[in-house]
Scaffold this motif. Structure first.
Motif, PDB file in Angstrom:
ATOM      1  N   PRO A   2      -1.098   6.580  -5.763  1.00 21.98           N
ATOM      2  CA  PRO A   2      -0.681   5.312  -4.149  1.00 21.98           C
ATOM      3  C   PRO A   2      -1.984   4.478  -4.057  1.00 21.98           C
ATOM      4  O   PRO A   2      -2.590   5.302  -3.807  1.00 21.98           O
ATOM      5  CB  PRO A   2       0.222   6.194  -3.299  1.00 21.98           C
ATOM      6  CG  PRO A   2      -0.018   7.407  -3.171  1.00 21.98           C
ATOM      7  CD  PRO A   2      -0.681   7.334  -4.591  1.00 21.98           C
ATOM      8  N   VAL A   3      -1.253   3.578  -4.077  1.00 22.93           N
ATOM      9  CA  VAL A   3      -2.651   2.272  -4.379  1.00 22.93           C
ATOM     10  C   VAL A   3      -2.552   2.042  -2.988  1.00 22.93           C
ATOM     11  O   VAL A   3      -2.291   2.647  -1.856  1.00 22.93           O
ATOM     12  CB  VAL A   3      -1.986   1.395  -4.344  1.00 22.93           C
ATOM     13  CG1 VAL A   3      -1.683   0.724  -5.775  1.00 22.93           C
ATOM     14  CG2 VAL A   3      -0.709   0.046  -3.617  1.00 22.93           C
ATOM     15  N   GLN A   4      -4.225   1.579  -2.882  1.00 23.45           N
ATOM     16  CA  GLN A   4      -4.951   1.610  -1.093  1.00 23.45           C
ATOM     17  C   GLN A   4      -5.755   0.337  -0.982  1.00 23.45           C
ATOM     18  O   GLN A   4      -5.224  -0.684  -1.890  1.00 23.45           O
ATOM     19  CB  GLN A   4      -5.997   2.428  -1.462  1.00 23.45           C
ATOM     20  CG  GLN A   4      -5.975   3.586  -1.749  1.00 23.45           C
ATOM     21  CD  GLN A   4      -4.823   4.524  -0.977  1.00 23.45           C
ATOM     22  OE1 GLN A   4      -4.588   4.487   0.071  1.00 23.45           O
ATOM     23  NE2 GLN A   4      -4.081   5.783  -1.073  1.00 23.45           N
ATOM     24  N   PRO A   5      -5.664  -0.108   0.386  1.00 20.02           N
ATOM     25  CA  PRO A   5      -6.326  -1.823   0.490  1.00 20.02           C
ATOM     26  C   PRO A   5      -7.541  -2.131  -0.821  1.00 20.02           C
ATOM     27  O   PRO A   5      -7.729  -3.007  -0.640  1.00 20.02           O
ATOM     28  CB  PRO A   5      -7.431  -1.402   2.292  1.00 20.02           C
ATOM     29  CG  PRO A   5      -6.109   0.455   2.242  1.00 20.02           C
ATOM     30  CD  PRO A   5      -5.837   0.961   1.298  1.00 20.02           C
ATOM     31  N   PHE A  56     -10.611   5.367  -3.883  1.00 19.01           N
ATOM     32  CA  PHE A  56     -10.020   4.748  -4.680  1.00 19.01           C
ATOM     33  C   PHE A  56      -8.438   5.129  -4.863  1.00 19.01           C
ATOM     34  O   PHE A  56      -8.837   6.540  -5.075  1.00 19.01           O
ATOM     35  CB  PHE A  56     -11.055   4.008  -5.125  1.00 19.01           C
ATOM     36  CG  PHE A  56     -11.648   3.478  -4.967  1.00 19.01           C
ATOM     37  CD1 PHE A  56     -11.050   1.789  -5.425  1.00 19.01           C
ATOM     38  CD2 PHE A  56     -13.543   3.471  -4.945  1.00 19.01           C
ATOM     39  CE1 PHE A  56     -12.589   0.780  -5.268  1.00 19.01           C
ATOM     40  CE2 PHE A  56     -13.900   2.676  -5.008  1.00 19.01           C
ATOM     41  CZ  PHE A  56     -13.803   0.812  -4.775  1.00 19.01           C
ATOM     42  N   SER A  57      -7.461   4.623  -4.901  1.00 21.78           N
ATOM     43  CA  SER A  57      -6.151   5.508  -5.979  1.00 21.78           C
ATOM     44  C   SER A  57      -6.426   6.095  -7.010  1.00 21.78           C
ATOM     45  O   SER A  57      -7.461   5.674  -8.162  1.00 21.78           O
ATOM     46  CB  SER A  57      -5.222   4.920  -5.880  1.00 21.78           C
ATOM     47  OG  SER A  57      -5.106   3.522  -6.364  1.00 21.78           O
ATOM     48  N   HIS A  58      -5.650   7.345  -7.780  1.00 17.12           N
ATOM     49  CA  HIS A  58      -6.120   7.980  -8.880  1.00 17.12           C
ATOM     50  C   HIS A  58      -5.130   6.912  -9.623  1.00 17.12           C
ATOM     51  O   HIS A  58      -4.663   6.367  -9.196  1.00 17.12           O
ATOM     52  CB  HIS A  58      -4.900   9.563  -9.059  1.00 17.12           C
ATOM     53  CG  HIS A  58      -5.380   9.597  -9.863  1.00 17.12           C
ATOM     54  ND1 HIS A  58      -4.419   9.806 -11.364  1.00 17.12           N
ATOM     55  CD2 HIS A  58      -5.966  10.477 -10.482  1.00 17.12           C
ATOM     56  CE1 HIS A  58      -4.926   9.771 -12.287  1.00 17.12           C
ATOM     57  NE2 HIS A  58      -5.494  11.019 -11.929  1.00 17.12           N
ATOM     58  N   ASP A  86       0.747  -1.203   0.122  1.00 23.31           N
ATOM     59  CA  ASP A  86      -0.015  -0.140  -0.279  1.00 23.31           C
ATOM     60  C   ASP A  86       0.862   1.594  -0.111  1.00 23.31           C
ATOM     61  O   ASP A  86       1.719   1.001   0.407  1.00 23.31           O
ATOM     62  CB  ASP A  86      -0.758   0.484   1.014  1.00 23.31           C
ATOM     63  CG  ASP A  86      -2.396  -0.712   1.360  1.00 23.31           C
ATOM     64  OD1 ASP A  86      -2.300  -1.199  -0.066  1.00 23.31           O
ATOM     65  OD2 ASP A  86      -2.641  -1.430   2.173  1.00 23.31           O
ATOM     66  N   GLN A  87      -0.047   2.076  -0.377  1.00 20.97           N
ATOM     67  CA  GLN A  87       0.978   4.087  -1.181  1.00 20.97           C
ATOM     68  C   GLN A  87       2.083   4.115  -1.823  1.00 20.97           C
ATOM     69  O   GLN A  87       3.047   4.514  -1.233  1.00 20.97           O
ATOM     70  CB  GLN A  87       1.383   4.066   0.365  1.00 20.97           C
ATOM     71  CG  GLN A  87       0.150   4.379   1.977  1.00 20.97           C
ATOM     72  CD  GLN A  87      -1.420   5.031   1.477  1.00 20.97           C
ATOM     73  OE1 GLN A  87      -0.431   6.437   0.857  1.00 20.97           O
ATOM     74  NE2 GLN A  87      -2.025   4.798   2.217  1.00 20.97           N
ATOM     75  N   SER A  88       2.046   2.388  -2.426  1.00 19.84           N
ATOM     76  CA  SER A  88       3.031   2.627  -3.959  1.00 19.84           C
ATOM     77  C   SER A  88       2.232   2.655  -5.140  1.00 19.84           C
ATOM     78  O   SER A  88       1.327   3.021  -5.044  1.00 19.84           O
ATOM     79  CB  SER A  88       3.792   1.007  -4.149  1.00 19.84           C
ATOM     80  OG  SER A  88       4.624   0.306  -2.302  1.00 19.84           O
ATOM     81  N   MET A  89       2.908   3.253  -5.606  1.00 24.81           N
ATOM     82  CA  MET A  89       2.543   3.522  -6.777  1.00 24.81           C
ATOM     83  C   MET A  89       2.824   2.315  -8.000  1.00 24.81           C
ATOM     84  O   MET A  89       4.074   1.277  -7.746  1.00 24.81           O
ATOM     85  CB  MET A  89       3.538   4.466  -8.296  1.00 24.81           C
ATOM     86  CG  MET A  89       3.302   5.657  -7.261  1.00 24.81           C
ATOM     87  SD  MET A  89       2.120   6.191  -7.486  1.00 24.81           S
ATOM     88  CE  MET A  89       1.712   6.839  -8.776  1.00 24.81           C
ATOM     89  N   ASN A 110       9.884  -2.189  -2.512  1.00 21.72           N
ATOM     90  CA  ASN A 110       9.495  -1.488  -1.764  1.00 21.72           C
ATOM     91  C   ASN A 110       9.731  -2.486  -0.685  1.00 21.72           C
ATOM     92  O   ASN A 110       9.252  -2.907  -0.609  1.00 21.72           O
ATOM     93  CB  ASN A 110       7.657  -0.740  -2.121  1.00 21.72           C
ATOM     94  CG  ASN A 110       7.954  -0.515  -3.638  1.00 21.72           C
ATOM     95  OD1 ASN A 110       8.294   0.539  -3.516  1.00 21.72           O
ATOM     96  ND2 ASN A 110       6.977  -0.285  -4.167  1.00 21.72           N
ATOM     97  N   LEU A 111       9.966  -1.841   1.056  1.00 22.38           N
ATOM     98  CA  LEU A 111      10.180  -2.283   2.143  1.00 22.38           C
ATOM     99  C   LEU A 111       9.073  -1.765   3.337  1.00 22.38           C
ATOM    100  O   LEU A 111       9.071  -0.428   2.873  1.00 22.38           O
ATOM    101  CB  LEU A 111      11.783  -2.097   2.768  1.00 22.38           C
ATOM    102  CG  LEU A 111      12.752  -1.873   1.797  1.00 22.38           C
ATOM    103  CD1 LEU A 111      14.077  -1.513   2.006  1.00 22.38           C
ATOM    104  CD2 LEU A 111      13.041  -3.808   1.427  1.00 22.38           C
ATOM    105  N   VAL A 112       8.450  -2.479   3.168  1.00 22.01           N
ATOM    106  CA  VAL A 112       7.784  -2.787   4.618  1.00 22.01           C
ATOM    107  C   VAL A 112       8.590  -2.959   5.818  1.00 22.01           C
ATOM    108  O   VAL A 112       9.013  -4.763   6.325  1.00 22.01           O
ATOM    109  CB  VAL A 112       6.224  -3.281   4.025  1.00 22.01           C
ATOM    110  CG1 VAL A 112       5.269  -2.770   5.385  1.00 22.01           C
ATOM    111  CG2 VAL A 112       6.124  -2.680   2.283  1.00 22.01           C
ATOM    112  N   THR A 113       8.412  -1.953   7.083  1.00 20.52           N
ATOM    113  CA  THR A 113       8.713  -2.908   8.285  1.00 20.52           C
ATOM    114  C   THR A 113       7.800  -3.595   9.533  1.00 20.52           C
ATOM    115  O   THR A 113       7.244  -2.373   9.514  1.00 20.52           O
ATOM    116  CB  THR A 113       9.553  -1.597   9.160  1.00 20.52           C
ATOM    117  OG1 THR A 113      11.202  -1.740   7.827  1.00 20.52           O
ATOM    118  CG2 THR A 113      10.697  -2.545  10.334  1.00 20.52           C
TER     119      THR A 113
END
Length: 455
Positions: free
Chosen positions: A118-121, A100-102, A51-54, A247-250
């Motif tokens: 940015p993508v959403q759930p 929804f994301s654009h 999420d929140q990535s292009m 894309n990294l997620v922690t």
């Protein structure tokens, strides 16, 4: 649609494309490809994007090309043509909706490219691309290809050292963290104590796919040494996952039950064993040195130098005839020499040792033979040898004699007395002889007697 609201004017932009779709027919099927970014994917593949990535999706046909492209997104209704993002007549139009994301569509090279983010759930699910082949006849059909987008699922992290853990300053402890993750890329893990990060020891194993995505089992441990400054601080097991677009997620799990107490107080100064070592080592060395000196002095053992010997005058040893210096002291002349008269002695018989028969038989030396003549390059020369002493009347050393005038200046008794204990016997003989000669000299004043001197 009940799931979305089309923005104002979107339908007006779709009317020319809808009219075009109604009059175009297909002339056959074409091969389609689909991908994410620069990667080509299989039809119905699963792509993991956080999420929140292009997100950039694309689809394409074979060499025949296409005239119209449509994209459908998940959870957007998809009940009519107006629910799609349409590209036709060199222009694209995508309806936007709240939550929804654009998204936007364009043609890049031969690809029908869709940019989302940015993508959403709500963007988790199936993304569908439809292409209408170029120059389709009446009744032409769209061909479709799909991709499924998944978000990075939160991993299962198990880190529970207990409610409390009490350690002393400097004490060691091993923390362990176990993680299960569903992601295509390998996960990683670190430890954070307070604000300090530690790498830890990681063991990783890959499991069976879950819904088209790889699964991983990871165990990470930390060899921790307690410090007073860490008392009450959080200890975190941090896990990092990477999606298919890098894309990294922690994710992390914290624990705050650590308490560190001071260790045993050490007294200032040296420890007891250090003091004993400092005292005993020099004392032991001194004792060994004294034992070595005593052994050398009393028993002559362990003496490393010949200098420690009883000092004595070698001239005082009657058995040692040879001295380090065979030079006798020069006798001094008396101011008033006393004429002496000595008894005549018969000269010792002369023995020619060359005429004696040897008692030891000599063994002939084997001749030395060489393969060459070592003197071949030396010319023959005549050599003359001289012999000295052929005019002497003396037959041997025993026949040598001294005149009274020569011995008158020598006091042999004094000279031998100065040469040490080895010559005391000779000194006594010469002194007795001298006293006899002086006694005889009173009776025979005018006599001159030759004598033989032997030493």
């Amino acid at each position: 649609s009940g799931y979305w609201n089309v923005q104002q004017g979107a339908m007006d932009k779709l009317i020319p494309a809808l009219v075009l779709l109604m009059v175009m027919n297909t002339c056959g099927e074409m091969n389609m490809t689909v991908g994410v970014g620069e990667n080509v994917m299989m039809n119905s593949s699963v792509v993991v994007v956080a999420d929140q990535s292009m997100l950039t999706l694309w689809c394409d046909g074979d060499s025949g090309g296409w005239d119209v492209c449509k994209w459908y997104r998940p959870n957007f209704g998809n009940a009519s043509e107006s629910d799609s993002c349409l590209y036709a007549l060199n222009q694209g139009d995508c309806p936007q909706g709240p939550g929804f994301s654009h998204w936007s569509v364009s043609k890049r090279s031969s690809h029908c490219s869709l940019s989302v983010g940015p993508v959403q759930p709500n963007d988790v699910g199936e993304w569908k691309c439809l292409l209408l082949p170029k120059n389709s006849a009446s009744g032409g059909k769209f061909q479709e290809i799909t991709l499924e987008r998944q978000d990075i699922r939160e991993p299962e992290i198990n880190f529970d050292p207990g409610s409390e853990l009490a350690l002393q300053d400097g004490e060691s402890h091993v923390f362990e963290c176990r993680t299960s993750a569903i992601v295509n890329m390998e996960p990683s893990s670190v430890w954070v104590v307070g604000q300090v990060q530690y790498p830890g020891n990681v063991t990783l194993a890959q499991g069976a796919p879950d819904q088209g995505v790889s699964s991983w089992s990871m165990v990470t441990s930390l060899d921790y040494t307690a410090s007073l400054s860490d008392s009450g601080r959080d200890i975190q097991c941090v896990v990092t996952l990477s999606d298919d677009l890098a894309n990294l997620v922690t994710f992390s799990v914290s624990w705050s039950g650590l308490s560190v107490t001071p260790g045993p107080v050490q007294k200032a100064g040296f420890a007891t064993w250090k003091i004993l070592l400092i005292v005993l080592v020099p004392l032991l060395f001194i004792i060994l040195l004294l034992i070595l000196i005593a052994s050398c002095w009393f028993f002559g053992v362990c003496c490393f130098s010949s200098g420690k010997k009883e000092k004595y005058d070698e001239s005082d040893d009657p058995d040692n005839f040879y001295t380090t210096s065979m030079q006798a002291p020069v006798p001094s002349k008396s101011d008033n020499p006393i004429p002496t008269k000595r008894k005549a002695r018969n000269p010792a018989p002369y023995i020619d040792i060359d005429s004696l028969t040897p008692t030891i038989k000599s063994h002939p030396t084997p001749p030395l033979t060489l393969p060459w003549d070592p003197y071949s390059d030396i010319p023959d020369q005549l050599t003359h040898y001289d012999y000295q002493g052929d005019s002497s009347s003396a037959g041997s050393l025993s026949s040598l004699g001294s005149s009274e005038d020569e011995d008158r200046d020598l006091d042999m008794g004094d000279m031998l007395g100065k040469m040490g204990r080895k010559f005391r016997t000779l000194e006594r003989l010469y002194r007795e002889e001298r006293s006899d000669e002086e006694h005889d000299g009173g009776q025979d004043q005018g006599d001159t007697v030759s004598y033989e001197s032997w030493v």
